[in-house]
Design a protein around this motif. Sequence first.
Motif, PDB file in Angstrom:
ATOM      1  N   GLN A   1       0.840  -1.202   0.000  1.00 56.37           N
ATOM      2  CA  GLN A   1       0.000   0.000   0.000  1.00 56.37           C
ATOM      3  C   GLN A   1       0.876   1.254   0.000  1.00 56.37           C
ATOM      4  O   GLN A   1       0.581   2.224  -0.686  1.00 56.37           O
ATOM      5  CB  GLN A   1      -0.932   0.008   1.220  1.00 56.37           C
ATOM      6  CG  GLN A   1      -2.012  -1.043   1.182  1.00 56.37           C
ATOM      7  CD  GLN A   1      -3.081  -0.742   0.174  1.00 56.37           C
ATOM      8  OE1 GLN A   1      -3.591   0.369   0.102  1.00 56.37           O
ATOM      9  NE2 GLN A   1      -3.430  -1.731  -0.621  1.00 56.37           N
ATOM     10  N   ARG A   2       1.961   1.204   0.763  1.00 61.28           N
ATOM     11  CA  ARG A   2       2.892   2.340   0.786  1.00 61.28           C
ATOM     12  C   ARG A   2       3.539   2.533  -0.582  1.00 61.28           C
ATOM     13  O   ARG A   2       3.678   3.652  -1.066  1.00 61.28           O
ATOM     14  CB  ARG A   2       3.967   2.115   1.842  1.00 61.28           C
ATOM     15  CG  ARG A   2       3.456   2.255   3.256  1.00 61.28           C
ATOM     16  CD  ARG A   2       4.583   2.111   4.261  1.00 61.28           C
ATOM     17  NE  ARG A   2       4.115   2.376   5.603  1.00 61.28           N
ATOM     18  CZ  ARG A   2       4.251   1.549   6.619  1.00 61.28           C
ATOM     19  NH1 ARG A   2       4.862   0.392   6.454  1.00 61.28           N
ATOM     20  NH2 ARG A   2       3.792   1.861   7.803  1.00 61.28           N
ATOM     21  N   LYS A   3       3.935   1.427  -1.208  1.00 60.24           N
ATOM     22  CA  LYS A   3       4.562   1.507  -2.529  1.00 60.24           C
ATOM     23  C   LYS A   3       3.585   2.030  -3.580  1.00 60.24           C
ATOM     24  O   LYS A   3       4.000   2.589  -4.574  1.00 60.24           O
ATOM     25  CB  LYS A   3       5.095   0.144  -2.953  1.00 60.24           C
ATOM     26  CG  LYS A   3       6.317  -0.269  -2.177  1.00 60.24           C
ATOM     27  CD  LYS A   3       6.813  -1.628  -2.603  1.00 60.24           C
ATOM     28  CE  LYS A   3       8.014  -2.041  -1.775  1.00 60.24           C
ATOM     29  NZ  LYS A   3       8.504  -3.380  -2.147  1.00 60.24           N
ATOM     30  N   ALA A   4       2.284   1.842  -3.337  1.00 61.08           N
ATOM     31  CA  ALA A   4       1.257   2.344  -4.248  1.00 61.08           C
ATOM     32  C   ALA A   4       1.024   3.843  -4.063  1.00 61.08           C
ATOM     33  O   ALA A   4       0.206   4.431  -4.753  1.00 61.08           O
ATOM     34  CB  ALA A   4      -0.042   1.584  -4.046  1.00 61.08           C
ATOM     35  N   GLY A   5       1.739   4.450  -3.118  1.00 57.70           N
ATOM     36  CA  GLY A   5       1.652   5.896  -2.933  1.00 57.70           C
ATOM     37  C   GLY A   5       0.802   6.350  -1.770  1.00 57.70           C
ATOM     38  O   GLY A   5       0.618   7.551  -1.576  1.00 57.70           O
ATOM     39  N   ARG A   6       0.291   5.435  -1.001  1.00 62.80           N
ATOM     40  CA  ARG A   6      -0.525   5.827   0.150  1.00 62.80           C
ATOM     41  C   ARG A   6       0.373   6.003   1.368  1.00 62.80           C
ATOM     42  O   ARG A   6       1.362   5.298   1.524  1.00 62.80           O
ATOM     43  CB  ARG A   6      -1.578   4.764   0.422  1.00 62.80           C
ATOM     44  CG  ARG A   6      -2.572   4.675  -0.723  1.00 62.80           C
ATOM     45  CD  ARG A   6      -3.618   3.629  -0.487  1.00 62.80           C
ATOM     46  NE  ARG A   6      -4.534   3.575  -1.617  1.00 62.80           N
ATOM     47  CZ  ARG A   6      -4.366   2.799  -2.678  1.00 62.80           C
ATOM     48  NH1 ARG A   6      -3.313   2.007  -2.744  1.00 62.80           N
ATOM     49  NH2 ARG A   6      -5.231   2.806  -3.663  1.00 62.80           N
ATOM     50  N   VAL A   7      -0.001   6.932   2.222  1.00 62.97           N
ATOM     51  CA  VAL A   7       0.757   7.182   3.443  1.00 62.97           C
ATOM     52  C   VAL A   7       0.103   6.379   4.561  1.00 62.97           C
ATOM     53  O   VAL A   7      -1.036   6.636   4.939  1.00 62.97           O
ATOM     54  CB  VAL A   7       0.784   8.688   3.800  1.00 62.97           C
ATOM     55  CG1 VAL A   7       1.548   8.915   5.085  1.00 62.97           C
ATOM     56  CG2 VAL A   7       1.392   9.483   2.662  1.00 62.97           C
ATOM     57  N   VAL A   8       0.819   5.380   5.067  1.00 58.44           N
ATOM     58  CA  VAL A   8       0.302   4.512   6.119  1.00 58.44           C
ATOM     59  C   VAL A   8       1.027   4.853   7.416  1.00 58.44           C
ATOM     60  O   VAL A   8       2.247   4.743   7.502  1.00 58.44           O
ATOM     61  CB  VAL A   8       0.498   3.022   5.772  1.00 58.44           C
ATOM     62  CG1 VAL A   8      -0.050   2.139   6.882  1.00 58.44           C
ATOM     63  CG2 VAL A   8      -0.170   2.690   4.448  1.00 58.44           C
ATOM     64  N   ALA A   9       0.238   5.276   8.405  1.00 58.35           N
ATOM     65  CA  ALA A   9       0.801   5.628   9.708  1.00 58.35           C
ATOM     66  C   ALA A   9       0.712   4.427  10.636  1.00 58.35           C
ATOM     67  O   ALA A   9      -0.239   3.642  10.578  1.00 58.35           O
ATOM     68  CB  ALA A   9       0.045   6.803  10.304  1.00 58.35           C
ATOM     69  N   ARG A  10       1.717   4.286  11.497  1.00 55.21           N
ATOM     70  CA  ARG A  10       1.743   3.215  12.492  1.00 55.21           C
ATOM     71  C   ARG A  10       1.737   3.843  13.875  1.00 55.21           C
ATOM     72  O   ARG A  10       2.559   4.696  14.187  1.00 55.21           O
ATOM     73  CB  ARG A  10       3.000   2.369  12.306  1.00 55.21           C
ATOM     74  CG  ARG A  10       3.129   1.267  13.314  1.00 55.21           C
ATOM     75  CD  ARG A  10       4.388   0.438  13.029  1.00 55.21           C
ATOM     76  NE  ARG A  10       4.828  -0.190  14.253  1.00 55.21           N
ATOM     77  CZ  ARG A  10       5.999   0.018  14.835  1.00 55.21           C
ATOM     78  NH1 ARG A  10       6.883   0.800  14.278  1.00 55.21           N
ATOM     79  NH2 ARG A  10       6.302  -0.583  15.954  1.00 55.21           N
ATOM     80  N   THR A  11       0.799   3.404  14.697  1.00 54.40           N
ATOM     81  CA  THR A  11       0.685   3.901  16.058  1.00 54.40           C
ATOM     82  C   THR A  11       0.812   2.710  17.000  1.00 54.40           C
ATOM     83  O   THR A  11       0.166   1.681  16.796  1.00 54.40           O
ATOM     84  CB  THR A  11      -0.681   4.574  16.279  1.00 54.40           C
ATOM     85  OG1 THR A  11      -0.886   5.550  15.265  1.00 54.40           O
ATOM     86  CG2 THR A  11      -0.761   5.231  17.634  1.00 54.40           C
TER      87      THR A  11
ATOM     88  N   VAL B   1      -1.037  -0.317  15.423  1.00 54.68           N
ATOM     89  CA  VAL B   1      -2.249  -0.080  14.650  1.00 54.68           C
ATOM     90  C   VAL B   1      -1.847   0.703  13.414  1.00 54.68           C
ATOM     91  O   VAL B   1      -1.163   1.724  13.508  1.00 54.68           O
ATOM     92  CB  VAL B   1      -3.299   0.700  15.472  1.00 54.68           C
ATOM     93  CG1 VAL B   1      -4.515   1.019  14.622  1.00 54.68           C
ATOM     94  CG2 VAL B   1      -3.703  -0.083  16.703  1.00 54.68           C
ATOM     95  N   TYR B   2      -2.252   0.205  12.254  1.00 53.61           N
ATOM     96  CA  TYR B   2      -1.908   0.831  10.982  1.00 53.61           C
ATOM     97  C   TYR B   2      -3.154   1.483  10.406  1.00 53.61           C
ATOM     98  O   TYR B   2      -4.238   0.920  10.458  1.00 53.61           O
ATOM     99  CB  TYR B   2      -1.383  -0.227  10.000  1.00 53.61           C
ATOM    100  CG  TYR B   2      -0.127  -0.897  10.476  1.00 53.61           C
ATOM    101  CD1 TYR B   2       1.122  -0.411  10.108  1.00 53.61           C
ATOM    102  CD2 TYR B   2      -0.183  -2.015  11.305  1.00 53.61           C
ATOM    103  CE1 TYR B   2       2.282  -1.035  10.554  1.00 53.61           C
ATOM    104  CE2 TYR B   2       0.968  -2.635  11.753  1.00 53.61           C
ATOM    105  CZ  TYR B   2       2.196  -2.133  11.372  1.00 53.61           C
ATOM    106  OH  TYR B   2       3.344  -2.740  11.811  1.00 53.61           O
ATOM    107  N   ARG B   3      -2.982   2.683   9.826  1.00 51.66           N
ATOM    108  CA  ARG B   3      -4.098   3.348   9.162  1.00 51.66           C
ATOM    109  C   ARG B   3      -3.556   4.262   8.071  1.00 51.66           C
ATOM    110  O   ARG B   3      -2.434   4.760   8.173  1.00 51.66           O
ATOM    111  CB  ARG B   3      -4.983   4.108  10.144  1.00 51.66           C
ATOM    112  CG  ARG B   3      -4.371   5.281  10.829  1.00 51.66           C
ATOM    113  CD  ARG B   3      -5.332   5.984  11.797  1.00 51.66           C
ATOM    114  NE  ARG B   3      -5.889   5.133  12.818  1.00 51.66           N
ATOM    115  CZ  ARG B   3      -5.311   4.856  13.983  1.00 51.66           C
ATOM    116  NH1 ARG B   3      -4.144   5.360  14.268  1.00 51.66           N
ATOM    117  NH2 ARG B   3      -5.892   4.068  14.850  1.00 51.66           N
TER     118      ARG B   3
END
Length: 87
Positions: free
Chosen positions: A60-70, A77-79
């Motif tokens: 998903q990150r490689k597809a250009g989305r910014v995924v945050a990890r908390t 938790v990833y979102r």
Amino acid sequence: MATSELEPQKTANPKTVAKEPTRQAQLHRLLSRKSGVTIAQLQKTFGWQPHTARAAISAQRKAGRVVARTVTDKGSVYRIVAGQGDR
């Protein structure tokens, strides 16, 4: 040879088959939730091993989305961060 033989056969209205969303689409939906998703939830939902779940998030990150990890008491938790990199 008659011209009617060359015309394509007309069929009745074909039934439309509802396609199930792809795993990537399902993953995107889970990551887009306000509560996000944990690796354990991905394992249970898709039957994946932990390394497969992390690889899917990486895709998903490689597809250009910014995924945050908390980090929480339930684990990481990833979102997907809204407004940044989602299409």
